[in-house]
Design a protein around this motif. Structure first.
Motif, PDB file in Angstrom:
ATOM      1  N   GLU A 433     127.016  83.315 108.754  1.00 14.49           N
ATOM      2  CA  GLU A 433     126.645  84.721 108.911  1.00 14.49           C
ATOM      3  C   GLU A 433     126.680  85.466 107.580  1.00 14.49           C
ATOM      4  OE1 GLU A 433     128.561  85.932 112.645  1.00 14.49           O
ATOM      5  OE2 GLU A 433     128.009  87.977 112.075  1.00 14.49           O
ATOM      6  N   ASP A 434     127.567  85.037 106.680  1.00 18.09           N
ATOM      7  CA  ASP A 434     127.704  85.731 105.393  1.00 18.09           C
ATOM      8  C   ASP A 434     126.440  85.634 104.540  1.00 18.09           C
ATOM      9  OD1 ASP A 434     130.209  86.524 105.987  1.00 18.09           O
ATOM     10  OD2 ASP A 434     131.240  85.010 104.765  1.00 18.09           O
ATOM     11  N   ARG A 439     124.055  89.888 111.777  1.00 17.71           N
ATOM     12  CA  ARG A 439     124.084  88.794 112.747  1.00 17.71           C
ATOM     13  C   ARG A 439     122.695  88.616 113.379  1.00 17.71           C
ATOM     14  NH1 ARG A 439     127.573  85.629 115.159  1.00 17.71           N
ATOM     15  NH2 ARG A 439     127.283  85.061 117.329  1.00 17.71           N
ATOM     16  N   GLU A 440     122.013  89.732 113.583  1.00 14.67           N
ATOM     17  CA  GLU A 440     120.675  89.672 114.190  1.00 14.67           C
ATOM     18  C   GLU A 440     119.722  88.890 113.285  1.00 14.67           C
ATOM     19  OE1 GLU A 440     122.565  92.502 114.091  1.00 14.67           O
ATOM     20  OE2 GLU A 440     123.041  92.105 116.204  1.00 14.67           O
ATOM     21  N   ASP A 441     119.830  89.118 111.980  1.00 14.77           N
ATOM     22  CA  ASP A 441     118.964  88.378 111.043  1.00 14.77           C
ATOM     23  C   ASP A 441     119.244  86.880 111.125  1.00 14.77           C
ATOM     24  OD1 ASP A 441     117.773  90.628 110.225  1.00 14.77           O
ATOM     25  OD2 ASP A 441     118.329  90.459 108.100  1.00 14.77           O
ATOM     26  N   MET A 442     120.522  86.554 111.247  1.00  9.32           N
ATOM     27  CA  MET A 442     120.865  85.135 111.347  1.00  9.32           C
ATOM     28  C   MET A 442     120.271  84.541 112.630  1.00  9.32           C
ATOM     29  SD  MET A 442     124.568  83.261 111.553  1.00  9.32           S
ATOM     30  CE  MET A 442     124.778  83.445 113.310  1.00  9.32           C
ATOM     31  N   MET A 443     120.398  85.282 113.725  1.00 13.94           N
ATOM     32  CA  MET A 443     119.865  84.770 114.990  1.00 13.94           C
ATOM     33  C   MET A 443     118.340  84.634 114.924  1.00 13.94           C
ATOM     34  SD  MET A 443     122.632  84.265 116.407  1.00 13.94           S
ATOM     35  CE  MET A 443     122.184  83.634 117.967  1.00 13.94           C
ATOM     36  N   PRO A 461     117.097  84.956 104.028  1.00 18.41           N
ATOM     37  CA  PRO A 461     118.409  85.597 104.022  1.00 18.41           C
ATOM     38  C   PRO A 461     118.427  86.735 103.015  1.00 18.41           C
ATOM     39  CG  PRO A 461     118.604  83.221 103.944  1.00 18.41           C
ATOM     40  CD  PRO A 461     117.161  83.540 103.774  1.00 18.41           C
ATOM     41  N   LYS A 462     119.035  87.866 103.409  1.00 17.98           N
ATOM     42  CA  LYS A 462     118.992  89.030 102.518  1.00 17.98           C
ATOM     43  C   LYS A 462     120.270  89.184 101.709  1.00 17.98           C
ATOM     44  CE  LYS A 462     115.879  91.462 105.596  1.00 17.98           C
ATOM     45  NZ  LYS A 462     116.152  91.552 107.033  1.00 17.98           N
ATOM     46  N   ALA A 463     121.381  88.818 102.333  1.00 18.13           N
ATOM     47  CA  ALA A 463     122.647  89.038 101.632  1.00 18.13           C
ATOM     48  C   ALA A 463     122.903  87.930 100.629  1.00 18.13           C
ATOM     49  CB  ALA A 463     123.783  89.093 102.636  1.00 18.13           C
ATOM     50  N   THR A 464     123.642  88.228  99.592  1.00 24.01           N
ATOM     51  CA  THR A 464     124.026  87.184  98.638  1.00 24.01           C
ATOM     52  C   THR A 464     125.531  87.247  98.426  1.00 24.01           C
ATOM     53  OG1 THR A 464     123.476  88.690  96.856  1.00 24.01           O
ATOM     54  CG2 THR A 464     121.838  87.042  97.397  1.00 24.01           C
ATOM     55  N   LYS A 465     126.226  87.417  99.536  1.00 21.63           N
ATOM     56  CA  LYS A 465     127.679  87.589  99.431  1.00 21.63           C
ATOM     57  C   LYS A 465     128.383  86.324  98.964  1.00 21.63           C
ATOM     58  CE  LYS A 465     128.031  90.238 103.489  1.00 21.63           C
ATOM     59  NZ  LYS A 465     128.710  90.255 104.748  1.00 21.63           N
ATOM     60  N   THR A 466     127.778  85.170  99.294  1.00 18.00           N
ATOM     61  CA  THR A 466     128.534  83.941  99.065  1.00 18.00           C
ATOM     62  C   THR A 466     127.911  83.084  97.972  1.00 18.00           C
ATOM     63  OG1 THR A 466     127.222  82.978 100.793  1.00 18.00           O
ATOM     64  CG2 THR A 466     129.394  83.730 101.413  1.00 18.00           C
TER      65      THR A 466
END
Ligand SMILES: Cc1cc2nc3c(=O)[nH]c(=O)nc-3n(C[C@H](O)[C@H](O)[C@H](O)COP(=O)(O)O)c2cc1C
Ligand code: SF4
Length: 471
Positions: A433-434, A439-443, A461-466
């Motif tokens: 999920e990170d 969560r919706e984007d992941m689904m 994926p939009k986030a780059t948290k990890t």
């Protein structure tokens, strides 16, 4: 212990073509076997299967090695994986492969396998799901309380089922066939001294444990002819011991904790070359998933789901689920997860040792994502090609990003291994999920991977948290 020490930033060797047998691959990158619940219940490949594979075929990589396709009607592991146990599967597979490859210089190799007593799931328990080399108890793998030793007739039938399925791969106009003797599946259960306690001609010595694989290889070669590309996926080292995995009956400590080691596997590799195998696909460990075959974090949440989803199948499965539910998460992660860590190019040094000793084309598997790691292994001649699974699932355009000069994809796979642990019970996709804005984007991404509609875009994926977890 082996260590990978030859990272080469900026290299381009991953783009160079490579020939095995009569097949020329456009570059050195293959999509490793990745299976999911995207076939029909009887094992016929579906439009969702085609579209899943086609996304990789369009991504610039040189070839795809399919999920482990079942050779046995009874052991569909897990449910909704493809099967090739009957001639009726040939035409659908042929059409699927035609569509997957259309317009793409991407070869398609079918991996065949029989899960034996490591069958992950079943709708209801069935006796065939516990057949193996010998009778043993293994808390982690398979769902039956105890495996059952195969009779000589059952072994003969199993050999024939590999040969028939391989002939179907050939008839479906695939580019090659690969037999999995790894992952803890049936052939591996015969090779591994812990799970093979037989005293007939299939067990009792390292040579005898090889007999089942030898018979399969001979039968497959005969079925597909001398020219057809034929590889074997082999675990370089069994690493039998997993913390807290209770196995019974006890065996000599060397087998209980170790199993086959590199010198023994190298000997098997030599024999496979003599038998006419064209390439070896090298990983390590015993069982799927295991810390060596899927180097990365311990997928606690995925195992938790899997344990609960299969608890109806046996007393062992129920005990496993109850233990999981009662153990606090921090203990699960630190005790059950002991040994799980990311190792870049995890099996490159094993591949190297086998390649040098046997002089056969070798594909290295596990922990390839960064350009420097991929090129380092290729330029050091540790392997001829690399096979990649999770990083391609996380970034289907990984190859294009590396081609464009990236050292690492912008939002890399974190090697959390949740996708591995979920694959038997949930749709295929990235479950970290990170890596997503929500969560919706992941689904949405998961649904797109499993959709029969190719027009449904895979959400980037939009986030780059990890980042990639440290080794
Ligand atoms: C979702 C998923 C499904 C997989 N299914 C298979 C399979 O059907 N057969 C197989 O031999 N390996 C399978 N694997 C293992 C991969 O082929 C590969 O060995 C492993 O993920 C390590 O490589 P990586 O570090 O590039 O991910 C699967 C892996 C994932 C993530
Ligand atoms: S980040 Fe996604 S693709 Fe990578 S291991 Fe985790 S779930 Fe699988």
């Amino acid at each position: 212990m082996v260590h990978f020490r030859s990272e080469k930033p900026g290299g381009t060797m991953f783009r160079e073509p490579f020939k095995i047998g009569d097949i020329t691959f456009a570059n050195r990158v293959l999509r490793s076997s990745m299976g999911g619940r995207n076939s029909f219940y009887d094992g016929t490949v579906s439009p969702a299967f085609v579209h899943f594979e086609r996304r990789f075929a369009q991504s610039g990589i040189a070839g795809i090695i399919s999920a482990t396709i079942a050779v046995n009607k009874k052991r569909m592991s897990p449910l909704e994986y493809p099967s090739l146990h009957d001639d009726r599967f040939v035409e659908p597979l042929k059409e699927a492969v035609r569509q997957i490859k259309e317009g793409n210089d991407c070869k398609y190799i079918v991996q065949l396998g029989d899960t034996g007593a490591h069958t992950h799931t079943s709708l209801l328990p069935q006796d065939e799901d516990r057949l193996s080399a010998s009778s043993f108890f293994d808390l982690f793998y398979g769902y039956h309380n105890r495996s059952r030793e195969m009779t000589p007739d059952q072994i003969t039938a199993a050999v024939a089922s590999f040969a028939s399925a391989a002939r179907r791969v050939h008839d479906a106009k695939c580019d090659g066939v690969e037999i999995t003797a790894s992952k803890g599946y049936l052939i591996h259960q015969f090779l591994n001294p812990f799970t093979n306690r037989r005293t007939d001609r299939y067990g009792g010595s390292p040579e005898a444990r090889f007999t089942f694989l030898e018979e399969i290889v001979k039968a497959v070669r005969k079925a597909v002819g001398r020219e057809f590309l034929f590889g074997v996926r082999l675990s370089a080292k069994d690493f039998n011991y997993l913390p807290l995995n209770i196995r019974w009956p006890l065996s000599p400590l060397r087998d209980y904790f170790g199993g086959n080691d590199l010198p023994q596997t190298t000997e098997y590799a030599r024999r496979l070359k003599e038998l006419g195998v064209n390439y070896l696909h090298i990983d390590s460990g015993f069982g799927f998933p295991n810390p060596h075959g899927s180097p990365g974090k311990f997928p606690d949440q995925g195992y938790h789901t899997f344990a609960n989803a299969t608890r109806h199948l046996s007393t062992k499965a129920l005990v496993r689920a109850v233990a999981y539910n009662l153990t606090p998460a921090f203990i699960r992660r630190n005790v059950y997860g002991f040994g799980y860590r990311f190792v870049p190019a995890a099996n490159a040094d094993f591949a190297d040792a086998i390649k040098k000793a046997v002089k056969i084309p070798v594909i290295a598997n596990g922990g390839f994502q960064d350009r420097a790691v991929i090129n380092g292994a290729l330029e050091a001649d540790k392997c001829d090609m690399v096979a990649i699974a999770r990083p391609l699932l996380a970034n289907p355009d990984l190859f294009r990003q590396l081609e464009a000069g990236a050292e690492r994809p912008t939002n890399p796979c974190t090697f959390c291994s949740l996708c591995c642990a979920q694959t038997a019970v949930f749709p295929l996709g990235c479950y970290d999920e990170d890596r997503f804005a929500s969560r919706e984007d992941m689904m949405d991404q998961i649904m797109a991977w499993s959709s029969p509609n190719m027009d449904m875009p895979i959400a980037r994926p939009k986030a780059t948290k990890t980042g990639v977890c440290a080794s």
